[in-house]
Design a protein around this motif. Structure first.
Motif, PDB file in Angstrom:
ATOM      1  N   GLU A 195     -50.073  87.427  41.996  1.00 19.73           N
ATOM      2  CA  GLU A 195     -48.730  86.882  41.796  1.00 19.73           C
ATOM      3  C   GLU A 195     -47.657  87.918  42.095  1.00 19.73           C
ATOM      4  O   GLU A 195     -46.610  87.595  42.646  1.00 19.73           O
ATOM      5  CB  GLU A 195     -48.584  86.369  40.364  1.00 19.73           C
ATOM      6  CG  GLU A 195     -49.437  85.142  40.069  1.00 19.73           C
ATOM      7  CD  GLU A 195     -49.167  84.579  38.692  1.00 19.73           C
ATOM      8  OE1 GLU A 195     -48.253  85.091  38.002  1.00 19.73           O
ATOM      9  OE2 GLU A 195     -49.864  83.624  38.301  1.00 19.73           O
ATOM     10  N   ARG A 196     -47.957  89.177  41.747  1.00 22.68           N
ATOM     11  CA  ARG A 196     -46.984  90.252  41.957  1.00 22.68           C
ATOM     12  C   ARG A 196     -47.709  91.494  42.457  1.00 22.68           C
ATOM     13  O   ARG A 196     -48.932  91.627  42.280  1.00 22.68           O
ATOM     14  CB  ARG A 196     -46.214  90.578  40.666  1.00 22.68           C
ATOM     15  CG  ARG A 196     -45.474  89.377  40.073  1.00 22.68           C
ATOM     16  CD  ARG A 196     -44.635  89.772  38.879  1.00 22.68           C
ATOM     17  NE  ARG A 196     -43.506  90.621  39.253  1.00 22.68           N
ATOM     18  CZ  ARG A 196     -42.355  90.159  39.730  1.00 22.68           C
ATOM     19  NH1 ARG A 196     -42.180  88.857  39.903  1.00 22.68           N
ATOM     20  NH2 ARG A 196     -41.369  90.985  40.019  1.00 22.68           N
ATOM     21  N   VAL A 197     -46.949  92.395  43.063  1.00 26.94           N
ATOM     22  CA  VAL A 197     -47.512  93.660  43.527  1.00 26.94           C
ATOM     23  C   VAL A 197     -46.599  94.806  43.104  1.00 26.94           C
ATOM     24  O   VAL A 197     -45.397  94.616  42.878  1.00 26.94           O
ATOM     25  CB  VAL A 197     -47.694  93.679  45.064  1.00 26.94           C
ATOM     26  CG1 VAL A 197     -48.586  92.546  45.519  1.00 26.94           C
ATOM     27  CG2 VAL A 197     -46.338  93.612  45.779  1.00 26.94           C
ATOM     28  N   LEU A 198     -47.186  95.985  43.010  1.00 24.59           N
ATOM     29  CA  LEU A 198     -46.436  97.205  42.724  1.00 24.59           C
ATOM     30  C   LEU A 198     -46.468  98.080  43.966  1.00 24.59           C
ATOM     31  O   LEU A 198     -47.536  98.515  44.407  1.00 24.59           O
ATOM     32  CB  LEU A 198     -47.055  97.952  41.533  1.00 24.59           C
ATOM     33  CG  LEU A 198     -46.321  99.225  41.104  1.00 24.59           C
ATOM     34  CD1 LEU A 198     -44.952  98.872  40.514  1.00 24.59           C
ATOM     35  CD2 LEU A 198     -47.146 100.001  40.080  1.00 24.59           C
TER      36      LEU A 198
ATOM     37  N   GLU B 298     -41.528  96.600  41.996  1.00 23.77           N
ATOM     38  CA  GLU B 298     -42.382  95.454  41.730  1.00 23.77           C
ATOM     39  C   GLU B 298     -41.792  94.234  42.425  1.00 23.77           C
ATOM     40  O   GLU B 298     -40.585  93.969  42.336  1.00 23.77           O
ATOM     41  CB  GLU B 298     -42.503  95.202  40.230  1.00 23.77           C
ATOM     42  CG  GLU B 298     -43.543  94.158  39.880  1.00 23.77           C
ATOM     43  CD  GLU B 298     -43.720  94.005  38.390  1.00 23.77           C
ATOM     44  OE1 GLU B 298     -44.454  93.075  37.987  1.00 23.77           O
ATOM     45  OE2 GLU B 298     -43.125  94.793  37.631  1.00 23.77           O
ATOM     46  N   LEU B 299     -42.647  93.482  43.125  1.00 25.03           N
ATOM     47  CA  LEU B 299     -42.189  92.349  43.914  1.00 25.03           C
ATOM     48  C   LEU B 299     -43.118  91.155  43.725  1.00 25.03           C
ATOM     49  O   LEU B 299     -44.326  91.336  43.531  1.00 25.03           O
ATOM     50  CB  LEU B 299     -42.175  92.695  45.413  1.00 25.03           C
ATOM     51  CG  LEU B 299     -41.176  93.718  45.924  1.00 25.03           C
ATOM     52  CD1 LEU B 299     -41.480  94.035  47.382  1.00 25.03           C
ATOM     53  CD2 LEU B 299     -39.754  93.190  45.780  1.00 25.03           C
TER      54      LEU B 299
ATOM     55  N   PHE C 157     -45.266  86.978  47.726  1.00 26.01           N
ATOM     56  CA  PHE C 157     -44.752  86.494  48.997  1.00 26.01           C
ATOM     57  C   PHE C 157     -43.594  87.360  49.482  1.00 26.01           C
ATOM     58  O   PHE C 157     -43.469  87.621  50.686  1.00 26.01           O
ATOM     59  CB  PHE C 157     -44.303  85.038  48.924  1.00 26.01           C
ATOM     60  CG  PHE C 157     -43.714  84.560  50.227  1.00 26.01           C
ATOM     61  CD1 PHE C 157     -44.539  84.256  51.305  1.00 26.01           C
ATOM     62  CD2 PHE C 157     -42.343  84.469  50.406  1.00 26.01           C
ATOM     63  CE1 PHE C 157     -44.013  83.852  52.526  1.00 26.01           C
ATOM     64  CE2 PHE C 157     -41.804  84.060  51.614  1.00 26.01           C
ATOM     65  CZ  PHE C 157     -42.645  83.748  52.676  1.00 26.01           C
ATOM     66  N   ASP C 158     -42.735  87.816  48.590  1.00 23.83           N
ATOM     67  CA  ASP C 158     -41.625  88.683  49.010  1.00 23.83           C
ATOM     68  C   ASP C 158     -42.154  89.956  49.650  1.00 23.83           C
ATOM     69  O   ASP C 158     -41.569  90.461  50.621  1.00 23.83           O
ATOM     70  CB  ASP C 158     -40.740  89.027  47.815  1.00 23.83           C
ATOM     71  CG  ASP C 158     -39.936  87.833  47.318  1.00 23.83           C
ATOM     72  OD1 ASP C 158     -40.007  86.766  47.963  1.00 23.83           O
ATOM     73  OD2 ASP C 158     -39.247  87.966  46.293  1.00 23.83           O
ATOM     74  N   PHE C 159     -43.259  90.482  49.112  1.00 23.72           N
ATOM     75  CA  PHE C 159     -43.860  91.655  49.740  1.00 23.72           C
ATOM     76  C   PHE C 159     -44.391  91.306  51.126  1.00 23.72           C
ATOM     77  O   PHE C 159     -44.149  92.037  52.094  1.00 23.72           O
ATOM     78  CB  PHE C 159     -44.986  92.213  48.879  1.00 23.72           C
ATOM     79  CG  PHE C 159     -45.852  93.199  49.605  1.00 23.72           C
ATOM     80  CD1 PHE C 159     -45.374  94.451  49.933  1.00 23.72           C
ATOM     81  CD2 PHE C 159     -47.145  92.852  49.991  1.00 23.72           C
ATOM     82  CE1 PHE C 159     -46.162  95.354  50.636  1.00 23.72           C
ATOM     83  CE2 PHE C 159     -47.937  93.749  50.685  1.00 23.72           C
ATOM     84  CZ  PHE C 159     -47.449  94.998  51.008  1.00 23.72           C
ATOM     85  N   CYS C 160     -45.104  90.188  51.241  1.00 24.09           N
ATOM     86  CA  CYS C 160     -45.650  89.795  52.544  1.00 24.09           C
ATOM     87  C   CYS C 160     -44.540  89.603  53.581  1.00 24.09           C
ATOM     88  O   CYS C 160     -44.727  89.912  54.759  1.00 24.09           O
ATOM     89  CB  CYS C 160     -46.450  88.506  52.419  1.00 24.09           C
ATOM     90  SG  CYS C 160     -47.955  88.652  51.434  1.00 24.09           S
ATOM     91  N   ASP C 161     -43.398  89.110  53.139  1.00 26.28           N
ATOM     92  CA  ASP C 161     -42.290  88.790  54.047  1.00 26.28           C
ATOM     93  C   ASP C 161     -41.237  89.891  54.067  1.00 26.28           C
ATOM     94  O   ASP C 161     -40.084  89.654  54.424  1.00 26.28           O
ATOM     95  CB  ASP C 161     -41.648  87.467  53.622  1.00 26.28           C
ATOM     96  CG  ASP C 161     -40.842  86.820  54.733  1.00 26.28           C
ATOM     97  OD1 ASP C 161     -41.160  87.051  55.922  1.00 26.28           O
ATOM     98  OD2 ASP C 161     -39.883  86.086  54.422  1.00 26.28           O
TER      99      ASP C 161
ATOM    100  N   GLY D 264     -51.613  92.835  41.278  1.00 25.89           N
ATOM    101  CA  GLY D 264     -51.900  92.431  39.912  1.00 25.89           C
ATOM    102  C   GLY D 264     -51.034  93.134  38.882  1.00 25.89           C
ATOM    103  O   GLY D 264     -50.350  94.126  39.157  1.00 25.89           O
ATOM    104  N   ASP D 265     -51.042  92.597  37.655  1.00 25.48           N
ATOM    105  CA  ASP D 265     -50.261  93.164  36.556  1.00 25.48           C
ATOM    106  C   ASP D 265     -50.945  94.407  35.990  1.00 25.48           C
ATOM    107  O   ASP D 265     -52.161  94.562  36.059  1.00 25.48           O
ATOM    108  CB  ASP D 265     -50.109  92.125  35.434  1.00 25.48           C
ATOM    109  CG  ASP D 265     -49.328  90.904  35.897  1.00 25.48           C
ATOM    110  OD1 ASP D 265     -48.453  91.058  36.765  1.00 25.48           O
ATOM    111  OD2 ASP D 265     -49.609  89.795  35.386  1.00 25.48           O
TER     112      ASP D 265
END
Length: 367
Positions: A178-181, A242-243, A246-250, A228-229
């Motif tokens: 869901e999120r990435v660091l 932290e994003l 999808f925002d990271f992918c794009d 992951g968290d």
């Protein structure tokens, strides 16, 4: 007609825009009957005319669509990776390897090889394919996989369309975070970059080399991205962000929109991309940078370093333990000319071959 590189120009006899595999097959048969080459083209993101032809250009951008079932997706060749994500993320799934820039096609990157941030763990996009629908020479549509027509399967992955036109790909899917660091790790030099990429465990890994602010050299940094968290930044991290996944992918979209606004996206892009054996990579990178100034890179040029794993992709020639070194030049006004940049790419290719490396065949290196 030009591709993204903006260097080579060719005029096809005709352009065909098929909407089905059957229409692709018919176009290939008709081209063969007339003694013409039939060259597939997606979004034309090659940089030295690889997607261009003086024969029949098969524009696959209308051959699109994605079906998601279980832990796999079936995507038509003209589908962009952005469209693939739009179909898979609602199921919490994602292909194992994504390109940094999402607006390229499934068929195009599988035909080239396809390197992404997870390639240090999962290999290339060409490796992460379950099956392919292909129109072979003579216009016959067939299916291939590791178990069915494995020779053809190996020939079309990273085969640049020379052994058949990919019309559909069956892709494995993995769980999407869901999120990435995103962690930034400054490095001293190219050798330090390679050390960090070797020692740090991250889900997504890349490195960038930039002109220093004082104009007197180069700065080096690794981007280590953890999924992951609760992820903890690796040693040496100086900045985190932290994003949503999808925002990271794009992440490239805002930069590309700005480059389009400035006119840089439409300028020639004499890109050099080579695979270096890891033990010799730092020396080649150091020698290349010693010959360069920011003007030799262009205003929006980028230098990337990526350790990767290739696996079984016979058409993608790489040395053992490869490092992808990408000098992504832009022939900006007031900087080196496209011709000068191409000459510099040739010098890099000579250095690469001298240490047992190879070129990534979608680049702009006059071979």
């Amino acid at each position: 007609m030009r591709d993204f590189g903006g260097i080579v120009e060719r005029s096809p006899v005709r352009v065909v825009r098929p909407r089905s595999a059957g229409e692709v097959a018919r176009a290939v048969r008709e081209a063969a009957a007339q003694g013409l080459d039939a060259v597939p083209r997606g979004l034309g993101h090659s940089t030295y005319g690889q997607s261009l032809t003086a024969g029949v250009s098969i524009d696959l951008r209308e051959l699109t669509g994605v079906e998601v079932g279980g832990r796999h997706a079936v995507a038509a060749a003209g589908t962009s990776w952005r469209e693939v994500l739009a179909a898979t993320l609602p199921h919490g799934l994602v292909p194992p390897v994504l390109t940094d820039y999402l607006d390229v096609t499934v068929g195009g990157t599988i035909s080239a090889g396809g390197v992404g941030g997870t390639s240090h763990v999962r290999g290339t996009q060409a490796e992460n394919v379950l099956a392919l629908d292909v129109v072979v020479d003579g216009g016959e549509p067939v299916v291939c996989s590791p178990a069915v027509r494995p020779g053809l399967f190996d020939a079309v992955r990273a085969g640049l369309g020379r052994h058949g036109v990919i019309t559909r790909a069956t892709l494995p899917l993995v769980r999407a975070p869901e999120r990435v660091l995103c962690c930034t790790i400054p490095c001293r030099d190219a050798a330090d970059v390679l050390r960090v990429q070797r020692e740090v465990r991250a889900d997504d890994m890349s490195a960038q080399i930039k002109p220093s602010d004082d104009g007197g050299g180069w700065t080096y940094e690794v981007k280590a991205v953890l999924h992951g968290d609760g992820a903890q930044p690796p040693p040496g991290t100086t900045d985190t962000e932290e994003l949503p996944y999808f925002d990271f992918c794009d992440r490239m979209r805002p930069d590309v929109e700005e480059l389009i606004r400035l006119g840089e996206w439409a300028r020639p892009h004499p890109w050099a991309m080579v695979f270096l054996p890891a033990p010799r990579a730092a020396a080649v990178i150091k020698a290349t940078l010693a010959d360069m100034t920011p003007a030799d890179l262009g205003r929006s040029g980028v230098i990337l370093v990526k350790s990767l794993r290739v696996g079984h992709v016979p058409m993608l020639a790489v040395p053992d333990d490869p490092v992808l070194f990408s000098v992504l030049r832009t022939a900006s006004p007031g900087c080196a000319s496209a011709a000068e940049m191409l000459a510099a790419n040739g010098t890099l290719l000579d250095r690469t071959r001298a240490v047992g490396g190879t070129r990534y065949a979608v680049d702009s290196v006059p071979a």
